[in-house]
Structures are given as structure tokens and as C-alpha cells.
Design a protein around this motif. Structure first.
Motif, mmCIF file in Angstrom:
data_model
loop_
_atom_site.group_PDB
_atom_site.id
_atom_site.type_symbol
_atom_site.label_atom_id
_atom_site.label_comp_id
_atom_site.label_asym_id
_atom_site.label_seq_id
_atom_site.Cartn_x
_atom_site.Cartn_y
_atom_site.Cartn_z
ATOM 1 N N TRP A 125 -14.873 -8.860 1.413
ATOM 2 C CA TRP A 125 -13.474 -9.186 1.180
ATOM 3 C C TRP A 125 -13.054 -9.035 -0.285
ATOM 4 C CZ3 TRP A 125 -13.115 -13.408 -2.042
ATOM 5 C CH2 TRP A 125 -14.243 -14.243 -2.113
ATOM 6 N N ASN A 126 -13.939 -9.219 -1.227
ATOM 7 C CA ASN A 126 -13.563 -9.112 -2.644
ATOM 8 C C ASN A 126 -13.852 -7.697 -3.137
ATOM 9 O OD1 ASN A 126 -12.592 -9.939 -5.044
ATOM 10 N ND2 ASN A 126 -14.176 -11.449 -5.466
ATOM 11 N N ASN B 194 -9.116 -4.504 -1.554
ATOM 12 C CA ASN B 194 -8.282 -5.697 -1.650
ATOM 13 C C ASN B 194 -7.509 -5.724 -2.963
ATOM 14 O OD1 ASN B 194 -8.692 -7.114 0.798
ATOM 15 N ND2 ASN B 194 -10.727 -7.699 0.125
ATOM 16 N N HIS C 266 -0.798 -6.244 0.229
ATOM 17 C CA HIS C 266 -1.774 -7.199 0.762
ATOM 18 C C HIS C 266 -1.027 -8.425 1.281
ATOM 19 C CE1 HIS C 266 -5.515 -9.042 1.620
ATOM 20 N NE2 HIS C 266 -6.223 -8.245 0.837
ATOM 21 N N SER D 258 -3.527 -12.097 1.020
ATOM 22 C CA SER D 258 -4.310 -12.154 -0.217
ATOM 23 C C SER D 258 -4.987 -13.508 -0.396
ATOM 24 C CB SER D 258 -3.432 -11.831 -1.420
ATOM 25 O OG SER D 258 -2.293 -12.667 -1.483
ATOM 26 N N PHE E 131 -8.923 -13.786 -0.166
ATOM 27 C CA PHE E 131 -9.914 -13.503 -1.204
ATOM 28 C C PHE E 131 -9.543 -14.087 -2.562
ATOM 29 C CE2 PHE E 131 -6.982 -10.071 -2.141
ATOM 30 C CZ PHE E 131 -7.150 -9.787 -3.487
#
Length: 639
Positions: free
Chosen positions: A12-13, A17, A26, A29, A32
Motif C-alpha cells: 500500500w505504501n 499510491n 487517490h 488515501s 496509507f
């Protein structure tokens, strides 16, 4: 939310992203950013992620490092900084220590924090939102099938800090409100609860409209999962929940979003566009894609993670006009006063909500005649579900404040709304703003002695309930409070010791039940197919009569409004069908606090054309009253 064992470097990071966040694309958001409780490389801890694009350095300060200098690491040129801290979790306190390029340092709360300390403390609190067991699947399935335009919607607007207070001034908690507020609202016959902002804010006097923690449930009433439990129970009691939401502006407190990395980060660079002089706040920069990611994600956060049924978007007018505020303003690229970036953001917001939560209600609190607020984006509109009808509210309160002797000279205040009522999809508001700051309670807005004030308030509420449009009424209106709203203490529950207030409360309950149980008052709310105006021109007697209609020809009701304290005998009103009619409501009955001891049970139609109808009823209109009459046994109508 991130799963328990996801790798922040591999899932996810990720660069994707960061790219989506920086391009405004996004819409989740919060998955993350902020403080994510997780396991990384076999170690349990918290991953911290913050956007500070112009900072020289960012450090993590918390109770886990004596508020020191935990190193955070820049993610390329994205403006995003991260750090993983092992061995901490739920309840940890933290802030970001930001160092500008000139060496100046300051502490900031986390814009994406899921929890905050109780004011006056300002640290962010690590909260894990995973693990709550929802049991509202039946409600959510019904919501997906429900047509919001034709369903009854009668909203009870609540400021949680002042519905009730403990004897020592302490706030009620979400858990206590679950036990007291929900049964009360259900028993009174409302369909939804709307909560004034429950996002973290430093000043009680702002009522929640000046926010520091957009993703943080205010610690005044409890923790995030307790709010989840409250909403879950509302749904299990067939009550919807609408949250007030403030994307227009934020407060300037030093620990909040203002000048977040030492430069205008979430706000406009141009002070004419950034500064709201009237409210002492700062506008979001709707031209920044990162602000789009922040705010659209925030809307979906409350709708998806907390299962809110809708958002009432505050101060939309200030997002639409560059000259809405007092003081200097900067025109748009065409020299006009429309905030083109604000318009673009609102369209994008409503499209994102429609794509992800198509059953969610998006309600605009918009006080001007800006066109097409509730029209589809693809047809040039802004895409809101509903708009508050502020014009109707202002006209109607001005009219009811008049001495009845002079109302005949201002009859247009009652009838003007029908010139535009179907140009948008409206909600009729009697909100908190109308009963505070010296404006008086609704009861005290009414002229005359105590008897006339109660008559006037009953008439006002009945007219509101029968007029096209959904409804919202602020807490305490149903109690006929004498004092205007005082946000530092509970409502005037003591008033229910007096018969007049108990009867008014029962009257509102009856009115709410009529609205819910008879389709003609809600089913056709957005077109002239739902109403026949019988007589809008009888200004000399201050009478106004109309028929509300549902989709089935048998679903209709005749409404006779007498806006003076003079009884009107032999009033003839048109009806479409021959037969018997019966009284559904007489606001002047003794059981509601009036003077009439009996109700006229039935009316027989007269074969006489009146008001462009083929038949007529002859009625007595009590002083300062509303009569609602429905068909009982009628001829010549096909179901």
C-alpha cells in the motif's frame, strides 16, 4: 485499511499510491497516510506517513521517544515522508516535528490521525479502526433499493454537546447517546439523525465547524468504534445518519492544517483566496490535486468506514464564489467571481461518491441562486442529491414574525417558493443557525401572547411538513423552547413539566407520523405533479389552500392554511372527486394545545366547481391553524 501483515514497501505504501495522491486521483488515501497499525518484517508497530512537500526535514515526536526526533524519510520528490516505529500501537500519542529550510521548527498534529487528545491538548492518537463488527447489512441493503427522492426524509439535527449534559457539565458519550438519543428520535417519528460536525475541533464555540482533525472522531464523546456502534444501532432502528462535513475551510490553530509545512500547503497561496475574514478561517486550495485526494478520501472515509448515510456539505457558497467573503478578492481567469476550481472540485467529489456509494446522500448547504446544484454533472450540474432551501426558510420566518394584521401585505412570502420549488431537489430547513446568536427560539419568533405563539408555531411546522421538499429541524424545536439554543448546556427538558410543552411535543410526534405514513407528502417532491395549488391569492384573509398528491390518484390530501388568528367560516376548497372526506389533522385541537375540543370527522363533497376542481368541501378554518383533510370514500378514481 491496510491488512495486518502488509509490507509498507511492497504494497500500500508504494510509488503508485504516491502518484495517485499527488495527481488528485487517490480516493482512499487514508489507507496509507497517517498512522497505520501493522506488522512489518515480523515486527509489530505503526507506519507513519505525512505529506509535507516544502519541509527540509520531518521528525516523529511522541510519548514513545520523549517527544524527541524520530527520523522520517522522504519518498523521492513526492513530498511524502514515512517512518515505521516498532513496539507501539493503539493509544500512542504523537505529532510531526517539521523543520523549515530556514531552520525553524514547529509541531503539527497528523492531518490523517484517526484520534486526537481532548482539548486543550492537541496531540494525535494512534487508533486502529479495524475489527468492529457491523450488524447493519439489512439497513444497507434497503438503502441501496430506496429512492431518496420519493421516500420520506424528516431529519432531526443534533449538536451532541448540548442535546443533554451531565449535571456537572460533562458531555454525554456516544454510548450514552446510543441508549437515550436513538430511542427518542425513533419514538418521535424522525427518519434520520444529522450530527453537527463530530470531527476533531479545538473550540467548543465553533460547534465543530472549524476543524483540525478531518479523519479524527472528536474525543469529546468517545472513541471511533463507539461512534461506529452508535451509527450501527441507528441503522438497526431504521434511522439514517447524516454527518455535517466542512470541506470549505479550516481553522488557523497552530497545530492544525494551517501553513502545515511552513508554507501554504492545504490552503491557497493567494491570501485573497485563502483568507476567510468573516469566520477567521482559511480556505482549502481547490486547485491542488493533493487537496482533492485529501478531501475526497475524507468524504469516502466517513461514508465507507463509518457507514454514514450521507454528508451535509457546509458553506458551499463560499466554495463557489471568490467574493463571498468580506474584503478584497481575486477574480478568476475570465475576470469573474466564480471559483472555477471550487466548482470543479465539487463535481469531482460528487462523482466519486456516486461511483463508490451511489446510495449516499450529498446535501448542499448553499444560500444563493447558483444554478443546477442538484442536477447531474454530465448535464452541467454540481451533482448534489439535495440542497437546503434557504430562500424558503428566510421568507417563511420573516412572514411568521409579522403581526398577523400585516400579513395580507406580505402574502407573497408564503407563495413565492412555488415559483422555483422544483428547480432543485430541496430540503426545507429549520436549522441551528435560526435559533442562536440573538435570533430567538422558533417559539419566540412568533408574535402575540403565549397562546398565539404556540398557535403560530404549530401552524409553521404543519405548513413546513406539507410543503414540497424533505425536512430538517433542529433539536429543541419539538419542545417549543422559550430560550434560544445554548451550546454549553442541554436542551430545556424541564419545559416538559408544563402541559403546553408536552402537548407541543406530542403534536410534533403526530405531525411526523402523518408525514411518514401518507405518501402524498413525500412521494412526488420534485415536480408539479405532486401539488395542485387551489387558492394562492386570498391575501385579504391570509388563506392558502393546496392539494398534495402521491403517485396513486387516491393518495392525496387537502391542506387549508389560515395564517391569521381569525376563524374563517364557510371556506370552500376544491377537491377532485365526489365522496366523503375525513380530517387527518386540525392543529387547533386541545390535545395539541389549541382551543377546539372536537374534530370534524367527515365532510361530504358538494357538486360545485371550485378552484379548478369539479367538486368542493365547505370547512371552518380555525384561527391560526392548518387543516389536513384526506379522502375516505370517493367515486370516479382509478387506482
Amino acid at each position: 485499511m491496510a491488512t495486518k501483515k502488509e509490507d509498507p514497501k511492497k504494497s500500500w505504501n508504494t510509488e503508485l499510491n504516491h502518484y495517485l495522491f499527488n495527481t488528485g486521483a487517490h480516493h482512499r488515501s487514508y489507507e496509507f497516510m497517517g498512522a497505520q497499525v501493522m506488522e512489518f518484517e515480523g515486527k509489530q508497530g505503526v507506519q507513519f506517513t505525512v505529506w509535507a512537500p516544502h519541509a527540509k526535514e520531518v521528525f516523529l515526536a511522541g510519548d514513545f521517544n520523549d517527544w524527541g526526533y524520530g527520523q522520517m524519510f522522504p519518498q523521492g520528490t513526492t513530498g511524502i515522508w514515512t517512518a515505521f516505529i516498532e513496539g507501539i500501537g493503539e493509544g500512542a500519542l504523537y505529532k510531526y516535528r517539521i523543520r523549515r529550510h530556514d531552520g525553524h521548527e514547529f509541531l503539527k498534529s497528523d492531518p490523517y490521525a484517526f484520534g486526537s487528545e481532548l482539548r486543550p491538548k492537541t496531540a494525535s492518537v494512534v487508533r486502529d479502526l479495524r475489527g468492529f463488527t457491523w450488524t447493519d447489512s439489512t439497513w444497507r441493503a434497503k438503502s441501496k433499493r430506496r429512492n431518496a427522492l420519493s421516500a420520506p426524509m424528516n431529519i432531526y439535527e443534533v449538536h451532541l454537546g448540548s442535546w443533554k449534559r451531565h449535571w456537572d457539565g460533562r458531555f454525554f458519550s456516544f454510548t450514552e447517546y446510543m441508549a437515550e438519543l436513538i430511542p427518542y428520535v425513533k419514538d418521535m417519528g424522525y427518519t434520520h439523525i444529522e450530527l453537527l460536525p463530530i470531527m476533531e475541533h479545538p473550540l467548543d464555540d465553533s460547534w465543530g465547524y472549524q476543524i483540525t482533525g478531518y479523519y479524527s472522531v472528536t474525543s469529546r464523546y468517545g472513541q471511533p468504534k463507539e461512534l461506529m456502534a452508535f451509527i450501527n444501532e441507528c441503522h438497526n432502528q431504521d434511522l439514517g445518519v447524516i454527518l455535517d462535513w466542512v470541506p470549505a475551510h479550516f481553522c488557523r490553530d497552530a497545530h492544525g492544517l494551517y501553513q502545515f509545512d511552513g508554507t501554504p500547503t492545504f490552503e491557497y497561496q493567494d491570501p485573497n483566496k485563502a483568507t476567510n475574514n468573516r469566520w477567521g478561517t482559511t480556505h482549502f486550495d481547490f486547485g491542488k490535486p493533493q487537496v482533492h485526494s485529501f478531501l475526497i478520501s475524507n468524504a469516502l472515509f466517513w461514508l465507507e468506514i463509518f457507514h454514514a448515510d450521507g454528508l451535509r456539505v457546509d458553506a458551499v457558497s463560499s466554495m463557489l464564489y471568490l467574493d463571498y467573503d468580506d474584503g478584497p478578492w481575486t477574480p478568476n481567469i475570465y475576470g469573474g467571481n466564480t471559483n472555477l476550481e471550487g466548482v470543479d472540485f465539487l463535481k469531482k467529489l460528487n462523482q466519486a461518491v456516486a461511483a463508490n456509494r451511489p446510495d449516499a446522500l450529498m446535501i448542499a448547504e448553499e444560500s444563493t441562486a447558483f444554478p443546477l446544484i442538484t442536477h447531474p454533472v454530465e448535464k452541467g450540474g454540481l451533482g448534489f442529491t439535495f440542497k437546503w432551501n434557504m430562500g424558503w426558510m428566510n421568507d417563511i420566518l420573516r412572514y411568521f414574525a409579522l403581526d398577523p394584521l400585516y400579513r395580507k401585505n406580505h402574502h407573497n412570502l408564503i407563495t413565492f417558493s412555488f415559483m422555483y420549488v422544483f428547480s432543485e431537489r430541496y430540503i426545507l430547513p429549520m436549522s441551528h443557525d435560526e435559533v442562536v446568536h440573538g435570533k430567538s427560539s422558533l417559539l419566540n419568533k412568533m408574535p402575540g401572547d403565549e397562546k398565539m405563539k404556540f398557535q403560530g408555531l404549530r401552524t409553521l411546522m404543519a405548513y413546513m411538513m406539507t410543503h414540497p421538499g424533505k425536512k430538517i429541524s433542529f433539536m429543541g424545536n419539538e419542545l417549543a423552547q422559550w430560550m434560544e439554543w445554548r451550546f454549553r448546556e442541554g436542551l430545556e427538558w424541564v419545559g416538559l413539566q408544563h402541559e403546553s410543552h408536552r402537548k407541543h411535543q406530542q403534536y410534533i410526534k403526530t405531525l411526523n407520523e402523518i408525514y411518514q405514513n401518507y405518501k402524498c407528502f413525500s412521494e412526488v417532491d420534485t415536480s408539479y405533479d405532486g401539488i395542485d395549488i387551489l387558492d394562492a391569492d386570498n391575501k385579504n384573509e391570509s388563506l392558502f389552500t393546496f392539494i398534495r398528491k402521491g403517485k396513486n390518484p387516491r393518495d392525496f390530501a387537502v391542506v387549508i392554511c389560515n395564517f391569521t388568528p381569525v376563524q374563517r367560516d364557510h371556506v370552500r376548497v376544491g377537491v377532485p372527486y365526489e365522496g366523503q372526506y375525513e380530517e387527518l389533522l386540525n392543529t387547533e385541537l386541545q390535545e395539541y394545545g389549541g382551543s377546539w375540543a372536537y374534530s370534524e370527522k367527515t365532510y361530504q363533497s358538494i357538486p360545485e366547481p371550485v378552484n379548478h376542481q369539479d367538486h368542493a368541501l365547505e370547512v371552518i378554518a380555525p384561527p391560526l391553524s392548518v387543516l389536513i383533510i384526506k379522502p375516505k370514500r370517493i367515486k370516479g378514481v382509478k387506482s
